[in-house]
Motif scaffolding. Structure first.
Motif, PDB file in Angstrom:
ATOM      1  N   VAL A   7       0.861  -1.183   0.000  1.00 28.93           N
ATOM      2  CA  VAL A   7       0.000   0.000   0.000  1.00 28.93           C
ATOM      3  C   VAL A   7       0.897   1.233   0.000  1.00 28.93           C
ATOM      4  O   VAL A   7       1.705   1.419   0.910  1.00 28.93           O
ATOM      5  CB  VAL A   7      -0.911   0.016   1.244  1.00 28.93           C
ATOM      6  CG1 VAL A   7      -1.812   1.247   1.234  1.00 28.93           C
ATOM      7  CG2 VAL A   7      -1.746  -1.263   1.321  1.00 28.93           C
ATOM      8  N   GLN A   8       0.766   2.053  -1.003  1.00 28.52           N
ATOM      9  CA  GLN A   8       1.544   3.289  -1.049  1.00 28.52           C
ATOM     10  C   GLN A   8       0.833   4.360  -0.229  1.00 28.52           C
ATOM     11  O   GLN A   8      -0.391   4.485  -0.275  1.00 28.52           O
ATOM     12  CB  GLN A   8       1.722   3.753  -2.493  1.00 28.52           C
ATOM     13  CG  GLN A   8       0.433   4.179  -3.176  1.00 28.52           C
ATOM     14  CD  GLN A   8       0.525   4.171  -4.683  1.00 28.52           C
ATOM     15  OE1 GLN A   8       0.672   3.125  -5.316  1.00 28.52           O
ATOM     16  NE2 GLN A   8       0.443   5.366  -5.282  1.00 28.52           N
ATOM     17  N   ALA A   9       1.591   5.123   0.532  1.00 33.39           N
ATOM     18  CA  ALA A   9       0.990   6.170   1.360  1.00 33.39           C
ATOM     19  C   ALA A   9       1.995   7.286   1.580  1.00 33.39           C
ATOM     20  O   ALA A   9       3.189   7.030   1.776  1.00 33.39           O
ATOM     21  CB  ALA A   9       0.543   5.598   2.707  1.00 33.39           C
ATOM     22  N   ARG A  10       1.496   8.505   1.567  1.00 28.37           N
ATOM     23  CA  ARG A  10       2.338   9.666   1.854  1.00 28.37           C
ATOM     24  C   ARG A  10       1.483  10.762   2.458  1.00 28.37           C
ATOM     25  O   ARG A  10       0.245  10.723   2.381  1.00 28.37           O
ATOM     26  CB  ARG A  10       3.010  10.178   0.577  1.00 28.37           C
ATOM     27  CG  ARG A  10       2.031  10.657  -0.484  1.00 28.37           C
ATOM     28  CD  ARG A  10       2.747  11.319  -1.647  1.00 28.37           C
ATOM     29  NE  ARG A  10       1.807  11.860  -2.615  1.00 28.37           N
ATOM     30  CZ  ARG A  10       2.109  12.805  -3.507  1.00 28.37           C
ATOM     31  NH1 ARG A  10       3.322  13.323  -3.536  1.00 28.37           N
ATOM     32  NH2 ARG A  10       1.203  13.244  -4.343  1.00 28.37           N
ATOM     33  N   ARG A  11       2.143  11.741   3.054  1.00 30.01           N
ATOM     34  CA  ARG A  11       1.427  12.851   3.670  1.00 30.01           C
ATOM     35  C   ARG A  11       0.888  13.803   2.620  1.00 30.01           C
ATOM     36  O   ARG A  11      -0.221  14.325   2.739  1.00 30.01           O
ATOM     37  CB  ARG A  11       2.354  13.605   4.636  1.00 30.01           C
ATOM     38  CG  ARG A  11       1.776  14.899   5.159  1.00 30.01           C
ATOM     39  CD  ARG A  11       2.677  15.557   6.184  1.00 30.01           C
ATOM     40  NE  ARG A  11       2.356  15.084   7.518  1.00 30.01           N
ATOM     41  CZ  ARG A  11       1.363  15.548   8.264  1.00 30.01           C
ATOM     42  NH1 ARG A  11       0.548  16.475   7.792  1.00 30.01           N
ATOM     43  NH2 ARG A  11       1.155  15.100   9.479  1.00 30.01           N
ATOM     44  N   GLY A  12       1.644  14.058   1.576  1.00 31.01           N
ATOM     45  CA  GLY A  12       1.270  15.051   0.581  1.00 31.01           C
ATOM     46  C   GLY A  12       0.009  14.671  -0.180  1.00 31.01           C
ATOM     47  O   GLY A  12      -0.152  13.534  -0.607  1.00 31.01           O
ATOM     48  N   SER A  13      -0.894  15.639  -0.334  1.00 28.73           N
ATOM     49  CA  SER A  13      -2.102  15.476  -1.147  1.00 28.73           C
ATOM     50  C   SER A  13      -2.660  16.862  -1.409  1.00 28.73           C
ATOM     51  O   SER A  13      -3.005  17.583  -0.473  1.00 28.73           O
ATOM     52  CB  SER A  13      -3.137  14.613  -0.428  1.00 28.73           C
ATOM     53  OG  SER A  13      -4.336  14.565  -1.154  1.00 28.73           O
ATOM     54  N   SER A  14      -2.755  17.231  -2.678  1.00 27.00           N
ATOM     55  CA  SER A  14      -3.153  18.606  -3.003  1.00 27.00           C
ATOM     56  C   SER A  14      -4.633  18.852  -2.728  1.00 27.00           C
ATOM     57  O   SER A  14      -5.020  19.933  -2.298  1.00 27.00           O
ATOM     58  CB  SER A  14      -2.830  18.905  -4.472  1.00 27.00           C
ATOM     59  OG  SER A  14      -3.494  17.983  -5.325  1.00 27.00           O
TER      60      SER A  14
END
Length: 259
Positions: A7-14
């Motif tokens: 599962v890909q996950a990161r904090r950034g999201s526009s």
């Protein structure tokens, strides 16, 4: 054979900043997704592929709290991050799920894996064409092909979106687990906008903690019974998603919403 759900996950999201860390019924959206992935019948290990850098440390910590292994890699070259994660756990098969799916259904994921194995395909999915609700999407493929894609994919789109090379390469056999359609594909259970978050929270308010394990069939029934829960989502339906895919290119198998 090790089947790694990555599962890909990161904090950034526009569109919805830090969406994976938003609270849904007392747990983060990432926790909801990862714990559902752990319930996929064939899963050996769940891995959260998180970008390197201190700005994503809280995402990594949350994944560990949910019981997932964590592998850190490139933020923008997500294909390389996936390959690194698969290699770290010595995966034989990889199932790809994205972290914006707090209602991913473990049994539908399991059926997608079964169909992939039964058809002896190189790549399996359940969204080409899209006939399941948006938010149940998953893909499965051998780790060896993921490594090949990592070596051969060149365009920024292929590197960022992980599986375009697998979906389009001429010498690969692909299989799709077809959903029920008949309007079910227009239900939206993904997390990309504030309205999506409001819907997810409303489901937990309605069902309580049983929403953590609600099946796709049960959630669809709730949506039909309580259309007010989906207020504000109509303009967020991804029409491009509905128009993608051709059955002629895939070995397909019809499936109902029932467990």
């Amino acid at each position: 054979m090790t089947l790694a759900v990555i599962v890909q996950a990161r904090r950034g999201s526009s569109r919805l900043p830090a969406k994976v860390l938003e609270d849904i019924g007392g747990k983060t959206a990432l926790y909801r997704c990862l714990t559902r992935c752990a319930a996929i019948p064939q899963a050996t290990v769940v891995v959260c592929a998180v970008p390197e850098g201190p700005e994503n440390d809280d995402v990594a910590f949350e994944a560990i709290k949910a019981g997932a292994a964590v592998v850190r890699g490139s933020e923008h070259d997500v294909l390389a991050r996936y390959a690194k994660a698969a290699l770290a756990v010595r995966a034989g098969l990889v199932m790809r799920v994205t972290s914006d799916c707090p209602f991913i259904d473990p049994l539908i994921c399991g059926r997608t894996i079964e169909h992939f194995l039964e058809t002896r395909a190189d790549y399996g999915c359940n969204n080409l064409p899209a006939r399941w609700p948006h938010g149940l999407d998953c893909e499965v493929f051998p780790a060896s092909l993921l490594y090949r894609a990592n070596d051969e994919a060149r365009t920024p789109y292929e590197r960022e979106h992980v599986t375009p090379w697998l979906r389009t390469h001429n010498d690969l056999k692909r299989a799709c687990l077809l959903g029920p359609g008949h309007g079910m594909e227009r239900l939206r259970w993904t997390l990309d906008h504030p309205e999506d978050l409001a819907f997810a929270r409303a489901v937990f308010e309605q069902l309580g903690e049983s929403a953590a394990t609600v099946s796709a069939a049960e959630l669809a029934a709730l949506c039909l019974r309580r259309p007010d829960l989906m207020e504000g989502l109509a303009h967020r339906i991804d029409e491009n998603r509905l128009g993608q895919g051709s059955q002629a290119d895939y070995v397909s198998f019809p499936q109902s919403m029932a467990a």
